[in-house]
Design an enzyme around this catalytic site. Structure first.
Site, PDB file in Angstrom:
ATOM      1  N   GLY A   1       0.938  -1.116   0.014  1.00 21.63           N
ATOM      2  CA  GLY A   1       0.076   0.070  -0.028  1.00 21.63           C
ATOM      3  C   GLY A   1       0.888   1.372  -0.057  1.00 21.63           C
ATOM      4  N   HIS A   2       2.006   1.490   1.102  1.00 21.09           N
ATOM      5  CA  HIS A   2       2.834   2.241   1.002  1.00 21.09           C
ATOM      6  C   HIS A   2       3.484   2.526  -0.483  1.00 21.09           C
ATOM      7  CE1 HIS A   2       2.609   1.208   5.415  1.00 21.09           C
ATOM      8  NE2 HIS A   2       2.264   2.324   5.407  1.00 21.09           N
TER       9      HIS A   2
ATOM     10  N   GLN B   1      -1.890  10.978  17.746  1.00 22.28           N
ATOM     11  CA  GLN B   1      -3.198  10.187  17.027  1.00 22.28           C
ATOM     12  C   GLN B   1      -3.438   9.014  17.693  1.00 22.28           C
ATOM     13  OE1 GLN B   1      -0.895  10.309  13.113  1.00 22.28           O
ATOM     14  NE2 GLN B   1      -2.124   8.485  12.587  1.00 22.28           N
TER      15      GLN B   1
ATOM     16  N   LYS C   1      -7.716   3.545   1.352  1.00 19.68           N
ATOM     17  CA  LYS C   1      -8.057   2.685   2.291  1.00 19.68           C
ATOM     18  C   LYS C   1      -8.482   3.317   3.761  1.00 19.68           C
ATOM     19  CE  LYS C   1      -6.386  -0.807   5.594  1.00 19.68           C
ATOM     20  NZ  LYS C   1      -5.585   0.029   6.684  1.00 19.68           N
TER      21      LYS C   1
ATOM     22  N   GLN D   1     -10.071   9.451   6.935  1.00 19.18           N
ATOM     23  CA  GLN D   1      -8.827  10.313   6.846  1.00 19.18           C
ATOM     24  C   GLN D   1      -8.666  11.065   5.811  1.00 19.18           C
ATOM     25  OE1 GLN D   1      -4.673   8.710   8.365  1.00 19.18           O
ATOM     26  NE2 GLN D   1      -4.234   8.703   6.395  1.00 19.18           N
TER      27      GLN D   1
ATOM     28  N   VAL E   1      -4.779  -1.033  -1.963  1.00 20.74           N
ATOM     29  CA  VAL E   1      -3.965  -2.233  -2.218  1.00 20.74           C
ATOM     30  C   VAL E   1      -4.172  -3.432  -1.322  1.00 20.74           C
ATOM     31  CG1 VAL E   1      -1.654  -2.931  -2.672  1.00 20.74           C
ATOM     32  CG2 VAL E   1      -2.252  -0.743  -3.326  1.00 20.74           C
TER      33      VAL E   1
ATOM     34  N   ARG F   1      -0.870  -3.181  10.729  1.00 18.59           N
ATOM     35  CA  ARG F   1      -1.431  -3.718  11.688  1.00 18.59           C
ATOM     36  C   ARG F   1      -1.624  -5.351  11.420  1.00 18.59           C
ATOM     37  NH1 ARG F   1      -3.566   1.657  12.945  1.00 18.59           N
ATOM     38  NH2 ARG F   1      -3.077   1.978  14.881  1.00 18.59           N
TER      39      ARG F   1
HETATM   40  P1  AMP Z   1       0.075   4.448   7.522  1.00 18.51           P
HETATM   41  O1  AMP Z   1       1.483   4.100   7.640  1.00 18.51           O
HETATM   42  O2  AMP Z   1      -0.704   3.290   8.033  1.00 18.51           O
HETATM   43  O3  AMP Z   1      -0.313   5.800   8.454  1.00 18.51           O
HETATM   44  O4  AMP Z   1      -0.353   4.809   5.991  1.00 18.51           O
HETATM   45  C1  AMP Z   1       0.473   5.689   5.252  1.00 18.51           C
HETATM   46  C2  AMP Z   1      -0.550   6.042   4.120  1.00 18.51           C
HETATM   47  O5  AMP Z   1      -0.716   4.665   3.290  1.00 18.51           O
HETATM   48  C3  AMP Z   1      -1.979   6.389   4.281  1.00 18.51           C
HETATM   49  O6  AMP Z   1      -2.304   7.465   3.389  1.00 18.51           O
HETATM   50  C4  AMP Z   1      -2.719   4.966   4.378  1.00 18.51           C
HETATM   51  O7  AMP Z   1      -3.831   5.324   3.486  1.00 18.51           O
HETATM   52  C5  AMP Z   1      -1.852   4.413   3.116  1.00 18.51           C
HETATM   53  N1  AMP Z   1      -2.320   3.089   3.007  1.00 18.51           N
HETATM   54  C6  AMP Z   1      -2.325   2.105   4.008  1.00 18.51           C
HETATM   55  N2  AMP Z   1      -2.410   0.867   3.725  1.00 18.51           N
HETATM   56  C7  AMP Z   1      -2.991   1.035   2.224  1.00 18.51           C
HETATM   57  C8  AMP Z   1      -3.484   0.170   1.243  1.00 18.51           C
HETATM   58  N3  AMP Z   1      -3.721  -1.169   1.762  1.00 18.51           N
HETATM   59  N4  AMP Z   1      -3.724   0.633   0.349  1.00 18.51           N
HETATM   60  C9  AMP Z   1      -3.576   1.906  -0.214  1.00 18.51           C
HETATM   61  N5  AMP Z   1      -2.935   2.662   0.713  1.00 18.51           N
HETATM   62  C10 AMP Z   1      -2.598   2.274   1.886  1.00 18.51           C
END
Ligand code: AMP
Length: 299
Positions: free
Chosen positions: A36-37, A61, A149, A153, A176, A187
């Site tokens: 995703g990242h 947060q 996702k 937010q 993703v 998580r």
């Molecule tokens: P986080 O590190 O969980 O705060 O996520 C950082 C960024 O990655 C945020 O914009 C999330 O929405 C995005 N993100 C996390 N998981 C996914 C995923 N499975 N698909 C697309 N974007 C994601």
């Protein structure tokens, strides 16, 4: 790629880049990178000259009983991943760098933040809105990439950028997923094999809703109820919410009209997982978007 721990240095490089007529991109993250990242980094890489990825596990947060201390971290692995994706700057500030003093100024996006995830995480979105506003201020005018996702937010960040006239183009990118449909999440690392299997019920619920819409279902309450009952059918999973809402306001949607999100959240053991289905309804034309499902890896 350079790893930069200070606000001043990131700001200097971004300013220099813009002065040279080039475009800056920002990808805010909390690290422990997954596909995703990576997808956000790739989108940024194709659309900007300088790609800045921030990696900051933002304490404000997390609620008092949440997983701040246990949040998965892997700085070396993340640096290697970011470098492989062509990231220019990995901004890794300490908590003291981001909050030299306890902040007296916070950003609160009214209305959008009290429902859905905001109901079970009452301080979460103020923490997110404040840290993202700080990152926008540090990086300056840029294109900023977020995953759909985290649909609530994304709505909060779009709204704060609009309300505060921030010089940032907020870009939402597709969800993703793992080959079995589970949305990628840092998580997911908390899940045992059994819980990992049970967690796919979120995907099943959203897929069932998308299939029903594809088959002609237009009753908002019925679509929401289908997702809810699917998640409730899995005994290892405790439903937090399954709600059909307006994608911009997060208000409950009673009709299939405009940009909508079927948002779900559930507890699987100690992990709280979220996911959603994007629905776009223009007149009788209704499209659904479940994002990108990865192909099964073959050895
Ligand atoms: P986080 O590190 O969980 O705060 O996520 C950082 C960024 O990655 C945020 O914009 C999330 O929405 C995005 N993100 C996390 N998981 C996914 C995923 N499975 N698909 C697309 N974007 C994601």
């Amino acid at each position: 790629m350079i790893t930069v721990p200070t606000v001043a240095e990131v700001r200097r490089v971004c300013d220099d880049t813009r002065r040279a007529g080039r475009v800056v991109a920002l990808v805010p993250t909390m690290g422990f990178f997954h596909d995703g990242h990576r997808s956000l980094m790739r989108a940024a890489r194709t659309e900007a000259d300088l790609v800045v990825v921030s990696l900051f596990v933002n304490p404000t947060q997390f609620g008092p009983d949440e997983d701040l201390d246990g949040y998965p971290r892997d700085l070396d692995g993340d640096a290697a991943t970011a470098a492989a994706e062509g990231v220019d700057i990995l901004f890794v500030p300490s908590v003291a760098e981001m909050y030299p003093e306890p902040p007296r100024t916070t950003v609160h996006v009214d209305g959008l933040t009290d429902r859905l995830c905001g109901a079970s995480r009452p301080t979460h979105f103020d923490g997110v809105a404040t840290v993202v506003t700080k990152l926008f201020s540090i990086v300056g005018p840029c294109r900023a990439y977020f995953g759909r996702k985290d649909a609530q937010q994304l709505a909060v960040i779009r709204r704060l950028a609009d309300d505060l006239n921030l010089p940032v183009a907020v870009i939402g990118c597709p969800v993703v997923r793992e080959p079995d449909g589970l949305a990628r999440s840092s998580r997911n690392a908390y899940l045992t094999t059994e819980d990992r299997a049970a967690a796919t019920v979120l995907w099943k619920a959203l897929s069932a809703a998308a299939d029903a819409i594809g088959a002609g279902e237009r009753d908002a309450a019925a679509i929401q109820a289908l997702a809810e009952s699917t998640i409730r059918s899995e005994p290892r999973v405790r439903l937090d919410y399954a709600e059909l809402v307006d994608a911009h306001t997060m208000d409950p949607a009673t009709r299939l009209d405009g940009d909508l999100v079927l948002a779900v959240a559930a507890f699987v053991a100690r992990a709280r997982l979220i996911d959603n289905l994007t629905i776009t309804a223009i007149g009788a034309e209704v499209d659904t978007d479940l994002g990108v499902v990865a192909e099964e890896q073959t050895a």
